[in-house]
Design an enzyme around this catalytic site. Structure first.
Site, PDB file in Angstrom:
ATOM      1  CD  GLU A   1      -2.603   1.296   2.401  1.00 41.33           C
ATOM      2  OE1 GLU A   1      -3.834   2.325   1.965  1.00 41.33           O
ATOM      3  OE2 GLU A   1      -2.647   0.276   3.113  1.00 41.33           O
TER       4      GLU A   1
ATOM      5  CE  LYS B   1      -6.705   0.560   1.225  1.00 38.13           C
ATOM      6  NZ  LYS B   1      -7.262  -0.294   2.636  1.00 38.13           N
TER       7      LYS B   1
END
Length: 296
Positions: A176, A213
């Site tokens: 992420e 992400k």
């Protein structure tokens, strides 16, 4: 890794519920849920309250595999139980929802316009515990503030290095590298980010498995070529501070990109609501986020 869970994450319809508020963000999450900070005196009491909130969400009939592919858990939640089962077992065995664990310990001080992850002492031990708790994968967050090539490279290098360590335990990492939605050069930062991601993917074996992400991109469809790489199980998007309506409106313009929302998912849920009100509010949120994730 669990083959059924991998298939679900790769091809299933739905989105990821991010229920991984950690020690630093828990007070804010509880406040938004209608629980003031005078309702608890210790960290243990605070985590009891947030686990009760998460339990209410997860056990709600509105929270089901019909719309939700996976849920991201905080470490404290992984070690707690719901209706007699460890949370990850309850998610998969009762709800059909894939369990994922947040493993990062927060952000370092800003340098080169980015915030790397702090060191994670005992990461291998945590990953072993996650495997024992039947967790499918992990999530680890860092933040890009501006389009600084040196900083972006450092972020992506750290993310992929940690991803390799996580994968060595048989878990699927969600990398992420968030780009701040408040950055005035967000599109330029995303261009540098994708360049670095593709460079790392070029160096990875085709049978390696990761997820990504990302912030909902400034340019619609920006990550479509990343999604086509054989190593990429899924690309998901955080809400990043957008309201649910705005996040959904942006998400729907990105084919293949599904939600992994936290604040946007929990928006409107209150401890003081009756079960009927709570379940109805959650059902509305779930339906809207699901539609934005799959209806395009």
């Amino acid at each position: 890794m669990n083959a059924k869970q991998l298939e679900r994450m790769h091809h299933g319809k739905g989105f990821i519920a991010a229920l991984d508020q950690s020690g630093g963000s828990t007070p804010k999450a509880l406040e938004l849920y209608g629980v003031k900070n005078d309702a608890y005196n210790t960290d243990d009491e605070m985590f009891d309250l947030v686990h009760a909130m998460r339990t209410r969400i997860i056990t709600s009939p509105s929270f089901s595999s019909e719309h939700i592919l996976a849920a991201i858990l905080f470490e404290n939640t992984m070690d707690r139980k719901i209706e007699g089962s460890y949370t990850s077992d309850y998610l998969w065995d009762t709800k059909g929802v894939v369990p994922i664990l947040k493993v990062d310990k927060g952000l370092s001080a800003e340098k080169d316009d980015v915030q790397l992850m702090k060191d994670i002492p005992g990461l291998d031990d945590l990953l072993d515990r996650a495997v024992a708790r039947h967790v499918f994968g992990t999530k680890e967050r860092s933040v890009i503030k501006h389009a600084n090539r040196k900083g972006v490279k450092a972020i992506v290098d750290q993310q992929f290095a940690m991803g390799r360590q996580i994968a060595s335990h048989g878990l699927v990492p969600i990398l992420e590298p968030e780009v701040s939605i408040f950055s005035e050069d967000k599109a330029d930062a995303e261009a540098l980010l994708k360049e670095e991601i593709l460079r790392h993917l070029d160096e990875m074996p085709a049978d390696a498995k990761i997820m990504l992400k990302v912030s909902i991109p400034t340019v619609d469809g920006f990550y479509s070529d990343v999604m086509e790489r054989p190593q990429v199980v899924r690309v998901v998007a955080l809400s990043g501070g957008y309201t649910r309506d705005e996040a959904d409106a942006r998400l729907v313009k990105n084919p293949g990109l599904i939600a992994s929302f936290s604040r946007a998912l929990l928006q409107g849920l209150l401890a003081q609501q009756s079960d009927g009100e709570f379940n109805s509010t959650l059902a509305e949120s779930v339906a809207e986020i699901y539609k934005a994730s799959v209806d395009k």
